[in-house]
Design a protein around this motif. Structure first.
Motif, short mmCIF file in Angstrom:
data_model
loop_
_atom_site.label_atom_id
_atom_site.label_comp_id
_atom_site.label_asym_id
_atom_site.label_seq_id
_atom_site.Cartn_x
_atom_site.Cartn_y
_atom_site.Cartn_z
N ALA A 116 39.51 42.04 38.06
CA ALA A 116 40.47 42.69 38.97
C ALA A 116 41.90 42.19 38.77
N LEU A 117 42.03 41.04 38.11
CA LEU A 117 43.33 40.37 38.04
C LEU A 117 44.50 41.23 37.55
N PRO A 118 44.33 41.98 36.43
CA PRO A 118 45.49 42.76 35.97
C PRO A 118 45.97 43.75 37.03
N LEU A 119 45.04 44.35 37.79
CA LEU A 119 45.42 45.32 38.81
C LEU A 119 46.06 44.62 40.01
N GLU A 120 45.52 43.45 40.37
CA GLU A 120 46.08 42.72 41.51
C GLU A 120 47.48 42.22 41.17
N LEU A 121 47.66 41.76 39.93
CA LEU A 121 48.99 41.29 39.51
C LEU A 121 50.00 42.43 39.57
N ASP A 122 49.48 43.62 39.39
CA ASP A 122 50.36 44.78 39.37
C ASP A 122 50.73 45.23 40.79
N GLY A 123 50.18 44.57 41.78
CA GLY A 123 50.58 44.85 43.15
C GLY A 123 49.79 45.95 43.83
N GLY A 124 48.69 46.38 43.21
CA GLY A 124 47.86 47.40 43.83
C GLY A 124 47.07 46.80 44.99
N SER A 125 46.37 47.65 45.75
CA SER A 125 45.59 47.13 46.87
C SER A 125 44.40 46.34 46.32
N ILE A 126 44.08 45.25 47.01
CA ILE A 126 43.01 44.37 46.55
C ILE A 126 41.67 45.09 46.60
N ARG A 127 41.48 45.91 47.65
CA ARG A 127 40.22 46.64 47.78
C ARG A 127 40.02 47.58 46.60
N LYS A 128 41.09 48.31 46.24
CA LYS A 128 41.00 49.22 45.10
C LYS A 128 40.76 48.46 43.80
N ALA A 129 41.45 47.33 43.67
CA ALA A 129 41.30 46.52 42.45
C ALA A 129 39.85 46.05 42.33
N ARG A 130 39.27 45.61 43.47
CA ARG A 130 37.90 45.12 43.43
C ARG A 130 36.91 46.23 43.11
N SER A 131 37.15 47.44 43.61
CA SER A 131 36.19 48.51 43.32
C SER A 131 36.34 48.96 41.87
N ALA A 132 37.57 48.93 41.34
CA ALA A 132 37.75 49.24 39.91
C ALA A 132 37.09 48.17 39.05
N ALA A 133 37.17 46.91 39.51
CA ALA A 133 36.54 45.82 38.76
C ALA A 133 35.03 46.01 38.73
N GLN A 134 34.47 46.41 39.87
CA GLN A 134 33.03 46.63 39.92
C GLN A 134 32.62 47.76 38.97
N ALA A 135 33.43 48.82 38.92
CA ALA A 135 33.12 49.93 38.01
C ALA A 135 33.17 49.47 36.55
N ALA A 136 34.17 48.63 36.22
CA ALA A 136 34.29 48.15 34.84
C ALA A 136 33.13 47.21 34.49
N LEU A 137 32.73 46.38 35.44
CA LEU A 137 31.58 45.49 35.19
C LEU A 137 30.31 46.31 34.99
N THR A 138 30.18 47.41 35.73
CA THR A 138 29.02 48.28 35.57
C THR A 138 29.02 48.91 34.17
N GLU A 139 30.23 49.29 33.73
CA GLU A 139 30.36 49.90 32.40
C GLU A 139 29.80 48.99 31.31
N VAL A 140 29.99 47.67 31.46
CA VAL A 140 29.51 46.74 30.43
C VAL A 140 28.16 46.12 30.80
N GLY A 141 27.50 46.69 31.82
CA GLY A 141 26.14 46.24 32.16
C GLY A 141 26.08 44.95 32.95
N LEU A 142 27.16 44.61 33.66
CA LEU A 142 27.17 43.36 34.44
C LEU A 142 27.37 43.64 35.93
N GLU A 143 26.81 44.74 36.41
CA GLU A 143 27.07 45.11 37.81
C GLU A 143 26.59 44.05 38.79
N HIS A 144 25.61 43.22 38.39
CA HIS A 144 25.09 42.23 39.34
C HIS A 144 25.67 40.83 39.13
#
Ligand code: ADP
Ligand code: MG
Length: 249
Positions: A116-144
């Motif tokens: 989530a760090l690049p999105l949080e550094l960019d000043g976006g909402s933390i909630r949105k950054a965390r949900s985008a991070a979860q989606a990206a982790l799912t993409e690489v098979g690390l959702e858990h």
């Protein structure tokens, strides 16, 4: 510039006669010389070449993490040399995803926080950054694995976290320096499938690899030797004259 479909499209990445000299005097190293390269949306480009041929230097320049000593680098049509430090940093956070050869995960942050760090550094909402991070982790098979710390993950899992961090959000240019290095072949293939899917979604991906079977996923392969792009006969060539090949996917 034409795409596979024959239409005209603006390149995501363009290197114009780029050179990079490190050091000076007796320690002067010409890491890159006269490199011309264009990568369009939807394209997966593989860069191959021996150790020390300039692959990492090319990627650092493409991501605006290093500055050329000659020529210019354009990302989404913007010459990086003309951007001030703040605008360059913003472009890097928003448009460019980077997988470093040595990963660069922050050990004090969980996997999800690292992603989530690049999105949080960019000043976006933390909630949105965390949900985008979860989606990206799912993409690489690390959702858990979002709550794990890097030190509690295997090398291959850490590498996938680094890839998720490069993919998070809507990055148009993904630069990956030997991203399959610590992965077994099945996971390596899965990562390439993820990168390929990003291309199909319109991103441009530049993949440095020394493995031919990974380069085979690319639309096009270029070779570096002593800092110069060469064609597969070993002759120096302009990017335009380099053979364009379909990947055997
Ligand atoms: P590759 O990734 O293909 O192994 P690099 O881009 O890392 O190659 O390096 C290309 C050349 O530039 C090598 O000769 C390397 O030693 C040199 N080089 C890279 N970075 C630096 C630096 N920061 N200072 C001095 N020389 C460097
Ligand atoms: Mg390297």
């Amino acid at each position: 510039m034409t795409t596979r479909t024959g239409g005209s499209v603006a390149p995501v990445l363009e290197l114009r006669s780029v050179g990079r000299i490190h050091g000076r005097g007796e320690v002067r190293v010409q890491a890159l010389a006269e490199v011309n390269l264009t990568v369009v949306p939807g394209e997966l480009l593989a860069v191959m070449g021996p150790s020390g041929s300039g692959k990492s230097t090319l990627l650092m320049l493409a991501g605006g993490l290093d500055t050329p000593t000659d020529g210019e680098v354009l990302v989404e049509g913007q010459p990086l040399g003309a951007l001030g430090r703040r605008r360059l940093a913003a472009l890097r956070r928003r448009s460019v995803g980077y997988v470093f050869q040595d990963l660069n995960l922050l050990p004090a942050l969980t996997a999800a926080e690292n992603v989530a760090l690049p999105l949080e550094l960019d000043g976006g909402s933390i909630r949105k950054a965390r949900s985008a991070a979860q989606a990206a982790l799912t993409e690489v098979g690390l959702e858990h694995f979002g709550e794990r710390f890097p030190d509690d993950m295997s090398g291959g899992q850490q590498q996938r976290v680094a890839i998720a961090r490069a993919l998070v959000g809507a990055r148009r240019l993904v630069l990956a320096d030997e991203p399959t290095g610590a992965l077994d072949s099945t996971t390596g293939e899965a990562v390439l499938r993820v990168l390929r899917a990003r291309c199909e979604a319109g991103a441009a991906v530049v993949l440095v690899t020394h493995e031919a079977r990974h380069a085979a996923w690319a639309d096009r392969i270029v070779f570096l030797r002593d800092g110069r792009l060469v064609d597969d006969t070993g002759h120096t060539a302009s990017a335009e004259s380099l053979l364009s090949r379909g990947g055997s996917r």
